[in-house]
Every structure is written in structure tokens, then in C-alpha cells.
Motif scaffolding. Structure first.
Motif, PDB file in Angstrom:
ATOM      1  N   GLU A  18       0.790  -0.977  -0.133  1.00 11.47           N
ATOM      2  CA  GLU A  18       0.041   0.187   0.108  1.00 11.47           C
ATOM      3  C   GLU A  18       0.785   1.375   0.034  1.00 11.47           C
ATOM      4  O   GLU A  18       0.608   2.269  -0.584  1.00 11.47           O
ATOM      5  CB  GLU A  18      -0.992   0.190   1.172  1.00 11.47           C
ATOM      6  CG  GLU A  18      -2.129  -1.003   1.018  1.00 11.47           C
ATOM      7  CD  GLU A  18      -3.130  -0.831   0.033  1.00 11.47           C
ATOM      8  OE1 GLU A  18      -3.161   0.504  -0.526  1.00 11.47           O
ATOM      9  OE2 GLU A  18      -3.822  -1.512  -0.333  1.00 11.47           O
ATOM     10  N   LYS A  19       1.804   1.227   0.759  1.00  8.92           N
ATOM     11  CA  LYS A  19       2.576   2.328   0.914  1.00  8.92           C
ATOM     12  C   LYS A  19       4.159   2.163   0.825  1.00  8.92           C
ATOM     13  O   LYS A  19       4.750   3.021  -0.016  1.00  8.92           O
ATOM     14  CB  LYS A  19       2.540   3.337   2.210  1.00  8.92           C
ATOM     15  CG  LYS A  19       3.259   4.669   2.352  1.00  8.92           C
ATOM     16  CD  LYS A  19       2.608   5.484   3.548  1.00  8.92           C
ATOM     17  CE  LYS A  19       3.384   6.767   3.621  1.00  8.92           C
ATOM     18  NZ  LYS A  19       3.098   7.722   4.696  1.00  8.92           N
ATOM     19  N   LYS A  20       4.561   1.011   1.624  1.00 13.16           N
ATOM     20  CA  LYS A  20       6.227   0.860   1.376  1.00 13.16           C
ATOM     21  C   LYS A  20       6.495   0.720   0.082  1.00 13.16           C
ATOM     22  O   LYS A  20       7.703   1.061  -0.191  1.00 13.16           O
ATOM     23  CB  LYS A  20       6.603  -0.490   2.545  1.00 13.16           C
ATOM     24  CG  LYS A  20       6.297  -0.138   3.948  1.00 13.16           C
ATOM     25  CD  LYS A  20       6.678  -1.527   4.702  1.00 13.16           C
ATOM     26  CE  LYS A  20       6.562  -1.238   5.978  1.00 13.16           C
ATOM     27  NZ  LYS A  20       6.897  -2.406   6.825  1.00 13.16           N
ATOM     28  N   SER A  21       5.914  -0.035  -0.980  1.00 16.33           N
ATOM     29  CA  SER A  21       6.386  -0.713  -2.067  1.00 16.33           C
ATOM     30  C   SER A  21       5.778  -0.133  -3.208  1.00 16.33           C
ATOM     31  O   SER A  21       6.189   0.626  -4.275  1.00 16.33           O
ATOM     32  CB  SER A  21       6.659  -1.998  -2.010  1.00 16.33           C
ATOM     33  OG  SER A  21       5.524  -2.807  -1.919  1.00 16.33           O
ATOM     34  N   GLY A  22       4.476  -0.509  -3.231  1.00 16.59           N
ATOM     35  CA  GLY A  22       3.731  -0.268  -4.454  1.00 16.59           C
ATOM     36  C   GLY A  22       3.672   0.890  -5.312  1.00 16.59           C
ATOM     37  O   GLY A  22       3.958   1.056  -6.508  1.00 16.59           O
ATOM     38  N   ARG A  50      -7.649   2.004  -6.841  1.00 13.97           N
ATOM     39  CA  ARG A  50      -7.228   2.857  -6.099  1.00 13.97           C
ATOM     40  C   ARG A  50      -5.750   3.350  -6.543  1.00 13.97           C
ATOM     41  O   ARG A  50      -5.400   4.622  -6.112  1.00 13.97           O
ATOM     42  CB  ARG A  50      -7.032   2.353  -4.451  1.00 13.97           C
ATOM     43  CG  ARG A  50      -8.455   2.040  -3.910  1.00 13.97           C
ATOM     44  CD  ARG A  50      -8.565   1.495  -2.721  1.00 13.97           C
ATOM     45  NE  ARG A  50      -7.831   0.547  -2.440  1.00 13.97           N
ATOM     46  CZ  ARG A  50      -6.849   0.109  -1.829  1.00 13.97           C
ATOM     47  NH1 ARG A  50      -5.715   1.192  -1.461  1.00 13.97           N
ATOM     48  NH2 ARG A  50      -6.158  -0.960  -1.748  1.00 13.97           N
ATOM     49  N   HIS A  51      -4.975   2.496  -6.981  1.00 11.26           N
ATOM     50  CA  HIS A  51      -3.672   2.947  -7.326  1.00 11.26           C
ATOM     51  C   HIS A  51      -3.354   3.233  -9.020  1.00 11.26           C
ATOM     52  O   HIS A  51      -2.074   3.224  -9.338  1.00 11.26           O
ATOM     53  CB  HIS A  51      -2.550   2.003  -6.863  1.00 11.26           C
ATOM     54  CG  HIS A  51      -2.428   1.632  -5.442  1.00 11.26           C
ATOM     55  ND1 HIS A  51      -1.666   2.686  -4.335  1.00 11.26           N
ATOM     56  CD2 HIS A  51      -2.994   1.072  -4.380  1.00 11.26           C
ATOM     57  CE1 HIS A  51      -1.953   2.295  -3.164  1.00 11.26           C
ATOM     58  NE2 HIS A  51      -2.800   1.300  -3.221  1.00 11.26           N
ATOM     59  N   GLN A  52      -4.351   3.535  -9.668  1.00 15.28           N
ATOM     60  CA  GLN A  52      -4.416   3.634 -10.877  1.00 15.28           C
ATOM     61  C   GLN A  52      -3.387   2.711 -11.911  1.00 15.28           C
ATOM     62  O   GLN A  52      -2.568   3.034 -12.568  1.00 15.28           O
ATOM     63  CB  GLN A  52      -3.642   5.192 -11.397  1.00 15.28           C
ATOM     64  CG  GLN A  52      -4.882   6.093 -10.734  1.00 15.28           C
ATOM     65  CD  GLN A  52      -4.769   6.512  -9.379  1.00 15.28           C
ATOM     66  OE1 GLN A  52      -3.595   6.763  -8.577  1.00 15.28           O
ATOM     67  NE2 GLN A  52      -5.806   6.268  -8.561  1.00 15.28           N
ATOM     68  N   VAL A  53      -3.715   1.229 -11.539  1.00 16.98           N
ATOM     69  CA  VAL A  53      -2.939   0.463 -12.230  1.00 16.98           C
ATOM     70  C   VAL A  53      -3.761  -0.085 -13.273  1.00 16.98           C
ATOM     71  O   VAL A  53      -5.123  -0.559 -13.312  1.00 16.98           O
ATOM     72  CB  VAL A  53      -2.425  -0.873 -11.218  1.00 16.98           C
ATOM     73  CG1 VAL A  53      -1.598  -1.879 -12.195  1.00 16.98           C
ATOM     74  CG2 VAL A  53      -1.505  -0.453 -10.259  1.00 16.98           C
TER      75      VAL A  53
END
Length: 327
Positions: A18-22, A50-53
Motif C-alpha cells: 500500500e505504501k512501502k513498495s507499490g 485505487r492505485h491507477q494500475v
């Protein structure tokens, strides 16, 4: 392997991503996260939205067959690291795998063999090798500010997790050895020993004891260890995961002939250097995405512009160290 742009496919959409890597995969120059996969398709679809993938999958093979994807990030529990990494490399994809690298050093050896056979690079998420505060520790040791390093002492003492002591306890996968390979010790100490070897060289002798004292789950919750670096530097550590909250401790001390460096592995509290001249503190905050500096180094290597400091050969050593202690 020389890529002009790295198009990532990610296996697993758990908390670490969610925050560390993606987000770092698309914030890194010449790098884009283009597909994600989770066994729960709804979870993968939600993450992608949510992450625009652009794309999501609920099948590993479908992701591995995506013609645009040329690198795979494996963000799953360790029990499937080896399987997914081997399948990805044989599909012609570079691999970046979470830590610990696998369930044990035997699995790591097979992963490294497949990397050599296929020519596909294999990287491991020991991102402290690239974090600014840990690079500062490396700089301080190499500068000789504390003289010749004599020994290292590690202490990680944590209270039980809330879900481990709830009225109806539901311990998470990290304390299920069939999924994680061990317990909290495997999860945390692997980061520590990897960085210490990067800093001080290979460890060649390890002795330790692992016990379950609290009975909250099947994995060990208390570990003590002694170890020796090939250089002759000695190390010791204690890891306990059933202390009272007031006894929470995260401190590593590097003791030299002229002073010591103290720091935390799992928070960004200031680095403390104590010598005859007094105390100096270095407050260095974590970046927004802690894996981004390492991911940037991976992309540079895949583009032929540099070298990543955390590859499969070095990553396997942490598993060897864990194996010596817990079997």
C-alpha cells in the motif's frame, strides 16, 4: 538483461504494497506498475482502481503471460516465494521478491540456480541497504569515528500483537511457520542480519536457541543468538515478542575501540554516536515509500546503468543465518 523501461507486474496486494513498495514502482524513473494479481479478484481490482494500475488478474499464470510485463514483484508470504519466483524467471521476467527470500536456505539455493540458468536477475527486498539513515550508519562506520569495530549487540523486545491476545485470538500468518517459515523473529531479524552483513561482511559462525514461552502460537517467540563475522567481529542478540508494552525495545549497538553507534532498525529515531568528544545525533527521516531507493537501484541495474545492492546471492545468506538458529 538491458531494458529501456521496466514494466512491473505485482503478485499480492497486501499491506506492504500500500505504501512501502507499490506506489514507488511508478514514481521511479523509467518504471511503471502496469498489472497486479491477487487470488481474490475483487481485492486485485480494488487495488488497481485505487492505485491507477491498468490491469489486474486473479491468476498467476495470466500475469506471467502478460506480454508487456518484463519484471515481477512478489509481495506474498514466504511459502510461495520460491514457486512464483522460479515460474517468473522461467517466463523470462526479472524478479524482485519480498523478504525473507524464501522459507529456508535450500529454497533460496534453487531460486539462485534458476536465476543463473535463465539469466533472469533476482533481487530481494532488503531495502535498508539503500535507505538514507542506514547509508549514514555505513558512512559512520567506514569513517572510523568509533575506531575498529569490536562487537554488535541487537535487542528487539516487543509485546504481543493485539490479535494474538484478544478474547478470540486470531494470530496472523507471520507466526504460522508453515506460511512464514518461522515467526516474528524471521520477519524482523532477517532485515537486521542482512544489513549487518552488508555493513561488516559475512557471518561465518552462528549459535542460538529459539523457544516458545508464551504459548500464543506455534512459532518461537524468544530467541537468543551469538555469531561471528569472518573479520573476527562478534555479535549477539535477544528477540522476545511477549514482553510488557513498557519494555518495548528496538536498539542495536555497534561498539568500537573509540566509541559506539546506537540506532533502531524498525523506526527512524536518530542515530546516536558516542565517543570521547561527546554525543552526536543524526535525525534522518524515512522516505515516503521506504522501498523506493532500492527499487530505483533495481531499475538502474535492469537498464544497465548501475548495480542493486540486494540480490539473490546476498539475500539467501539471511535465510542461512535463520536456519542455523531455528533449524
Amino acid at each position: 538483461m538491458s531494458l529501456s523501461h521496466v514494466y512491473w507486474g505485482m503478485i499480492g496486494c497486501g499491506n506492504v504494497t500500500e505504501k512501502k513498495s507499490g506506489p514507488a514502482f511508478s514514481k521511479t524513473p523509467h518504471s511503471t506498475l502496469v498489472a497486479v494479481m491477487a487470488r481474490d479478484g475483487a481485492k486485485a481490482a480494488d487495488y488497481a482502481q485505487r492505485h491507477q494500475v491498468p490491469r489486474w488478474y486473479d491468476d498467476v499464470n495470466a500475469l506471467l503471460q502478460d506480454p508487456e510485463v518484463n519484471a515481477i514483484y512478489i509481495a506474498t508470504p514466504p511459502n510461495v516465494h520460491a514457486d512464483f519466483a522460479i515460474r517468473a524467471m522461467r517466463a523470462g521476467k526479472a524478479v524482485y521478491v519480498e523478504k525473507p527470500m524464501a522459507m529456508n536456505s535450500a529454497e533460496c539455493a534453487v531460486m539462485n540456480q534458476v536465476s543463473q540458468e535463465t539469466g533472469m536477475p533476482l533481487f530481494v527486498a532488503y531495502y535498508r541497504r539503500s535507505l538514507p539513515n542506514f547509508m549514514k550508519i555505513q558512512e559512520l562506520v567506514q569513517s572510523g569515528v568509533i575506531g575498529d569495530v569490536r562487537f554488535v549487540h541487537l535487542r528487539v523486545h516487543n509485546p504481543p500483537q493485539a490479535e494474538e491476545i484478544a478474547e478470540n485470538p486470531q494470530p496472523r500468518w507471520r507466526v504460522n511457520p508453515d506460511i512464514s517459515g518461522g515467526g516474528h523473529f524471521h520477519d524482523l531479524a532477517s532485515h537486521q542480519v542482512d544489513f549487518l552483513e552488508y555493513l561488516l561482511g559475512d557471518i561465518h559462525q552462528v549459535q542460538g536457541m529459539a523457544r516458545n514461552q508464551g504459548g500464543l502460537y506455534t512459532a518461537d517467540d524468544m530467541v537468543v543468538a551469538n555469531f561471528e563475522f569472518a573479520s573476527g567481529i562478534l555479535g549477539s542478540g535477544t528477540w522476545c515478542f511477549t514482553v510488557n508494552p513498557e519494555q518495548r525495545t528496538d536498539e542495536t549497538q555497534i561498539i568500537g575501540s573509540k566509541g559506539k553507534i546506537s540506532f533502531a532498525f524498525f523506526n527512524d529515531s536518530p542515530i546516536r554516536v558516542e565517543t570521547a568528544e561527546g554525543l552526536v545525533e543524526y535525525p534522518i527521516p524515512y522516505p515516503e515509500h521506504v522501498q523506493q531507493p532500492l527499487i530505483e537501484s533495481i531499475v538502474r541495474e535492469l537498464r544497465g546503468e548501475g548495480t542493486c545492492p540486494s540480490a539473490g546471492i546476498s539475500g539467501a545468506r539471511a535465510n542461512w543465518w535463520l536456519d542455523q538458529i531455528v533449524g
